[in-house]
Design a protein around this motif. Structure first.
Motif, PDB file in Angstrom:
ATOM      1  N   ALA A 124      -0.925  11.007 -10.050  1.00  0.00           N
ATOM      2  CA  ALA A 124      -0.455  11.942  -9.028  1.00  0.00           C
ATOM      3  C   ALA A 124       0.292  11.207  -7.913  1.00  0.00           C
ATOM      4  O   ALA A 124       1.264  11.733  -7.358  1.00  0.00           O
ATOM      5  N   ALA A 154       4.247  11.749  -7.141  1.00  0.00           N
ATOM      6  CA  ALA A 154       4.083  12.628  -5.974  1.00  0.00           C
ATOM      7  C   ALA A 154       5.373  13.351  -5.597  1.00  0.00           C
ATOM      8  O   ALA A 154       5.368  14.556  -5.309  1.00  0.00           O
ATOM      9  N   LEU A 174       6.007  16.038  -8.203  1.00  0.00           N
ATOM     10  CA  LEU A 174       4.973  17.066  -8.181  1.00  0.00           C
ATOM     11  C   LEU A 174       5.196  18.052  -7.042  1.00  0.00           C
ATOM     12  O   LEU A 174       4.874  19.239  -7.169  1.00  0.00           O
ATOM     13  N   ARG A 175       5.741  17.584  -5.933  1.00  0.00           N
ATOM     14  CA  ARG A 175       6.006  18.482  -4.803  1.00  0.00           C
ATOM     15  C   ARG A 175       7.039  19.541  -5.162  1.00  0.00           C
ATOM     16  O   ARG A 175       7.043  20.630  -4.579  1.00  0.00           O
ATOM     17  N   SER A 183      -3.237  18.267  -7.343  1.00  0.00           N
ATOM     18  CA  SER A 183      -1.938  18.577  -6.725  1.00  0.00           C
ATOM     19  C   SER A 183      -1.768  20.049  -6.374  1.00  0.00           C
ATOM     20  O   SER A 183      -0.916  20.404  -5.546  1.00  0.00           O
TER      21      SER A 183
END
Length: 252
Positions: A120, A124, A127-128, A162
Motif C-alpha cells: 500500500a 500509495a 491507490l489514491r 486503503s
C-alpha cells in the motif's frame, strides 16, 4: 476474579497474552523472538532490497542515476506492456523471496497484512486515484487444491487498509494453466494467452475504471499482461499492477 466479571478490555488482554504464549511473536524472516507479531527483526529488515525512486515510470525498475521526471527505461520502450504502470515493494531475493514463498506455498497467510502494508505504501500514489482493486485470480481447480489465492489475500488487505473497493470476482481465470515457474519467456506467454476474462455480468464493475491489479511477484510480466489485457477489453480505463516483489537482474 472470574473471567465473566472482567471488563472486555481485560478479557482481550488475557486472550492476547494466552495467544502470545501459544504462538510467540517471532520474526517472519528468520524466526527469532521479536516484540510484535507480523514483523521483522532489525537484521532481516536491513537486508530488504526496497525499490525506491528513481525508477522507470512504466515498469518500476530502479535507475542507478536519476533520469529525470517521467523517465522510461529502454526495456519499457522496447516492449510496451499492456498495463499502464507497475509498482513493487522490493527485489525478489533473500528475505523477500522467502516471504513470497512462505505466503504462496506454506500456508503463511498471516504474513499478508504485513506484506500488504508495504504494498500500500509502494502504490500509495496510484491507490489514491484508483476505483477498484482486483487480484490476479487462480483457476478454480488450483484454488481448490491450494485452498486460498495468495494474490487475493494481499488484495483484500490492501483494500481494507486503503478503503478502495475490492472486486475479487470481477476477473476470472477461465482456463487452467501450468505453473509459470521454470518456463521460459515465450512459454510463459503461450501458457497464459487467453486465460483470463471479465464475465459479462461483471463488466460494469470494470468499465471506465482505474484498476489496481494485485499479484505477489512480477517476473516476465506474462501473467499480469494477460490479466490486464482482459481488463482493458472489458473497458478498464487504466490498469496499474501492484506486486510485493519484482525479479530483475540489476538497476539500470
Amino acid at each position: 476474579m472470574r473471567m465473566a466479571n472482567l471488563p472486555w478490555q481485560s478479557v482481550g488482554r488475557v486472550w492476547s497474552l494466552a495467544l502470545d504464549f501459544v504462538y510467540p511473536a517471532i520474526c517472519a524472516g528468520c524466526g527469532i523472538m521479536t516484540g510484535s507479531h507480523r514483523g521483522l527483526c532489525g537484521p532481516c529488515w536491513s537486508t530488504i532490497p526496497f525499490i525506491e525512486r528513481p525508477y522507470c515510470e512504466v515498469l518500476g525498475i530502479p535507475f542507478v542515476h536519476d533520469q529525470g521526471e517521467g523517465a522510461i527505461s529502454p526495456k519499457a520502450m522496447a516492449s510496451q506492456p499492456v498495463f499502464d504502470r507497475l509498482r513493487a515493494v522490493a527485489v525478489h531475493r533473500g528475505i523477500v523471496r522467502r516471504l513470497v514463498h512462505s505466503l504462496k506455498y506454506k500456508d503463511r497467510t498471516e504474513l499478508a497484512p504485513m506484506m500488504a502494508t508495504w504494498m500500500a505504501r509502494a502504490g500509495a500514489e496510484e491507490l489514491r486515484k484508483a476505483d477498484a482493486i482486483i487480484p490476479v485470480p487462480l483457476h478454480r481447480w488450483r484454488l481448490f487444491l491450494r485452498r486460498y489465492n495468495q494474490a487475493a489475500e494481499l488484495s483484500r488487505e490492501i483494500a481494507r487498509q486503503s478503503g478502495v473497493t475490492h472486486l475479487p470476482r470481477s476477473l476470472v481465470r477461465k482456463r487452467a494453466t501450468k505453473r509459470q515457474v521454470g518456463l521460459g519467456r515465450k512459454a510463459r506467454l503461450r501458457n497464459v494467452e487467453g486465460a483470463f476474462e471479465v464475465p459479462a455480468e461483471n463488466r460494469d464493475t470494470v468499465l471506465g475504471r482505474r484498476i489496481i491489479l494485485v499479484d505477489d511477484v512480477f517476473t516476465t510480466g506474462a501473467t499480469v499482461n494477460a490479466a490486464a489485457r482482459a481488463l482493458k477489453r472489458a473497458g478498464a480505463l487504466e490498469v496499474t499492477v501492484l506486486t510485493f516483489a519484482m525479479a530483475f537482474a540489476a538497476p539500470i
